[in-house]
Write a protein that holds these residues in place. Structure first.
Motif, PDB file in Angstrom:
ATOM      1  N   LYS A  76      72.079 -40.241 -23.556  1.00  0.00           N
ATOM      2  CA  LYS A  76      72.654 -39.864 -24.279  1.00  0.00           C
ATOM      3  C   LYS A  76      73.123 -38.040 -24.450  1.00  0.00           C
ATOM      4  O   LYS A  76      74.027 -37.481 -24.800  1.00  0.00           O
ATOM      5  CB  LYS A  76      72.626 -40.496 -25.885  1.00  0.00           C
ATOM      6  CG  LYS A  76      74.005 -40.604 -26.755  1.00  0.00           C
ATOM      7  CD  LYS A  76      74.734 -40.766 -26.541  1.00  0.00           C
ATOM      8  CE  LYS A  76      76.309 -41.034 -26.820  1.00  0.00           C
ATOM      9  NZ  LYS A  76      76.941 -41.510 -26.871  1.00  0.00           N
ATOM     10  N   ARG A  77      72.662 -37.284 -24.446  1.00  0.00           N
ATOM     11  CA  ARG A  77      72.443 -35.802 -24.351  1.00  0.00           C
ATOM     12  C   ARG A  77      73.170 -35.455 -23.322  1.00  0.00           C
ATOM     13  O   ARG A  77      73.628 -34.481 -23.778  1.00  0.00           O
ATOM     14  CB  ARG A  77      71.062 -35.155 -24.373  1.00  0.00           C
ATOM     15  CG  ARG A  77      70.345 -34.302 -25.289  1.00  0.00           C
ATOM     16  CD  ARG A  77      69.035 -33.794 -25.025  1.00  0.00           C
ATOM     17  NE  ARG A  77      68.503 -34.071 -23.600  1.00  0.00           N
ATOM     18  CZ  ARG A  77      66.965 -33.903 -23.514  1.00  0.00           C
ATOM     19  NH1 ARG A  77      66.427 -33.798 -25.542  1.00  0.00           N
ATOM     20  NH2 ARG A  77      66.364 -34.303 -22.726  1.00  0.00           N
ATOM     21  N   GLY A  78      72.751 -35.989 -21.994  1.00  0.00           N
ATOM     22  CA  GLY A  78      73.587 -35.555 -20.794  1.00  0.00           C
ATOM     23  C   GLY A  78      72.902 -33.896 -20.401  1.00  0.00           C
ATOM     24  O   GLY A  78      73.992 -33.540 -19.714  1.00  0.00           O
ATOM     25  N   LEU A  79      71.976 -33.506 -20.576  1.00  0.00           N
ATOM     26  CA  LEU A  79      71.779 -32.100 -19.763  1.00  0.00           C
ATOM     27  C   LEU A  79      70.914 -32.073 -18.845  1.00  0.00           C
ATOM     28  O   LEU A  79      70.771 -32.653 -18.226  1.00  0.00           O
ATOM     29  CB  LEU A  79      70.971 -31.806 -20.878  1.00  0.00           C
ATOM     30  CG  LEU A  79      71.031 -31.473 -22.413  1.00  0.00           C
ATOM     31  CD1 LEU A  79      69.955 -30.632 -23.199  1.00  0.00           C
ATOM     32  CD2 LEU A  79      71.946 -30.731 -22.845  1.00  0.00           C
ATOM     33  N   ASN A  80      71.701 -30.984 -17.864  1.00  0.00           N
ATOM     34  CA  ASN A  80      71.242 -30.616 -16.485  1.00  0.00           C
ATOM     35  C   ASN A  80      70.776 -29.382 -16.437  1.00  0.00           C
ATOM     36  O   ASN A  80      71.572 -28.187 -16.992  1.00  0.00           O
ATOM     37  CB  ASN A  80      72.180 -31.214 -15.732  1.00  0.00           C
ATOM     38  CG  ASN A  80      73.397 -30.823 -15.849  1.00  0.00           C
ATOM     39  OD1 ASN A  80      73.419 -29.751 -15.266  1.00  0.00           O
ATOM     40  ND2 ASN A  80      74.381 -31.305 -16.200  1.00  0.00           N
ATOM     41  N   PHE A  81      70.321 -28.768 -14.536  1.00  0.00           N
ATOM     42  CA  PHE A  81      70.193 -27.340 -14.707  1.00  0.00           C
ATOM     43  C   PHE A  81      69.478 -27.676 -13.137  1.00  0.00           C
ATOM     44  O   PHE A  81      68.473 -28.584 -13.283  1.00  0.00           O
ATOM     45  CB  PHE A  81      68.801 -26.852 -15.700  1.00  0.00           C
ATOM     46  CG  PHE A  81      66.950 -26.542 -15.472  1.00  0.00           C
ATOM     47  CD1 PHE A  81      67.231 -26.001 -14.722  1.00  0.00           C
ATOM     48  CD2 PHE A  81      66.715 -27.982 -16.192  1.00  0.00           C
ATOM     49  CE1 PHE A  81      65.685 -26.092 -14.545  1.00  0.00           C
ATOM     50  CE2 PHE A  81      65.424 -28.125 -15.292  1.00  0.00           C
ATOM     51  CZ  PHE A  81      64.917 -27.413 -14.227  1.00  0.00           C
ATOM     52  N   SER A  82      70.057 -26.566 -12.465  1.00  0.00           N
ATOM     53  CA  SER A  82      69.056 -26.150 -11.481  1.00  0.00           C
ATOM     54  C   SER A  82      68.726 -24.806 -11.241  1.00  0.00           C
ATOM     55  O   SER A  82      69.649 -23.819 -11.651  1.00  0.00           O
ATOM     56  CB  SER A  82      69.608 -26.522 -10.237  1.00  0.00           C
ATOM     57  OG  SER A  82      69.487 -26.445  -9.354  1.00  0.00           O
TER      58      SER A  82
END
Length: 244
Positions: A94-100
């Motif tokens: 639900k939070r839906g964070l992402n990184f690269s």
């Protein structure tokens, strides 16, 4: 007469022991260079139940101090990333964070062989090894949907476990796993204390209380021993180092 025989026998045994030691020492390991390729894995606040893999590439130089101990200088080109949308944890999904991120990783480690290792010697051609030390991580580039400030560089503490096998001559193959404990909780742009409000909601969702971010790289590689041949002109003319 019997005393003379005993003295002669002891002298012969001592000479044979010294000669064997000379043969084993004909090759002196001065150091090693190597290259590797593999995968890196991040552990932190984002999608903490999923192990995301990214490519990594590395190189090192090692100064050998004796048969078992060396000092090793390492560099790795590390990619890291994660995505909450791939998590099976409903809260993180639900939070839906992402990184690269793509980054530099440099360190110096003490490396310790468990067994004696001599290139070109079939009796001493393989060994497991352990290393640990200190290093630095620096971000090159990255992308994310997180709007909080991130870490651009940090200190890290690597622990390395590997196995090396001498194929022939100077050349070896190896496999190793290097785990890094870092001094930052924002390599993934998001710390335990930060909050994120997903679009279209009023929810304030925070990190996973995982502590400082960590990552590991697993790789295979080849290395080349920088050894020198010790002079054996003091041996008798009919004696050769082929006993090795």
């Amino acid at each position: 007469m019997r005393k003379i025989q005993v003295i002669f026998l002891l002298s012969s045994l001592l000479f044979a022991t010294q000669l064997t030691a000379q043969y084993v020492s004909l090759v002196e390991n001065k150091g090693e260079i190597g290259v590797s390729a593999g995968q890196s894995f991040y552990r932190g606040d984002i999608a903490s139940d999923v192990l995301f893999s990214k490519p990594s590439f590395g190189a090192y130089y090692k100064k050998q101090l004796n048969d078992y101990v060396g000092i090793r200088f390492n560099y790795e080109y590390i990619s890291l990333g994660a995505n909450d949308m791939q998590s099976s944890n409903f809260y993180e999904f639900k939070r839906g964070l992402n990184f690269s991120r793509v980054s530099h990783d440099a360190s110096v480690m003490g490396e310790f062989y468990f067994l004696r290792f001599i290139s070109g010697n079939k009796r001493y051609r393989c060994t497991p090894y352990l290393g640990f030390g200190v290093g630095a991580w620096k971000s090159i580039s990255g992308s994310t949907n997180i709007d909080t400030p991130s870490t651009q560089r940090t200190i890290l503490f690597p622990v390395n476990l590997g196995f090396k096998y001498n194929v022939f001559g100077h050349w070896n193959i190896f496999g190793e796993v290097t785990y890094r404990f870092t001094n930052s909780d924002k390599i993934d742009y998001f710390s335990d204390q930060d909050f994120h409000i997903p679009g279209g909601t009023q929810l304030k969702l925070q990190g996973s209380n995982s502590g400082m971010d960590q990552y590991v790289s697993s790789k295979l590689g080849i290395s080349y021993n920088l050894f020198t041949a010790v002079s054996y002109t003091h041996l008798r003319a009919h004696e050769t180092p082929e006993h090795l």
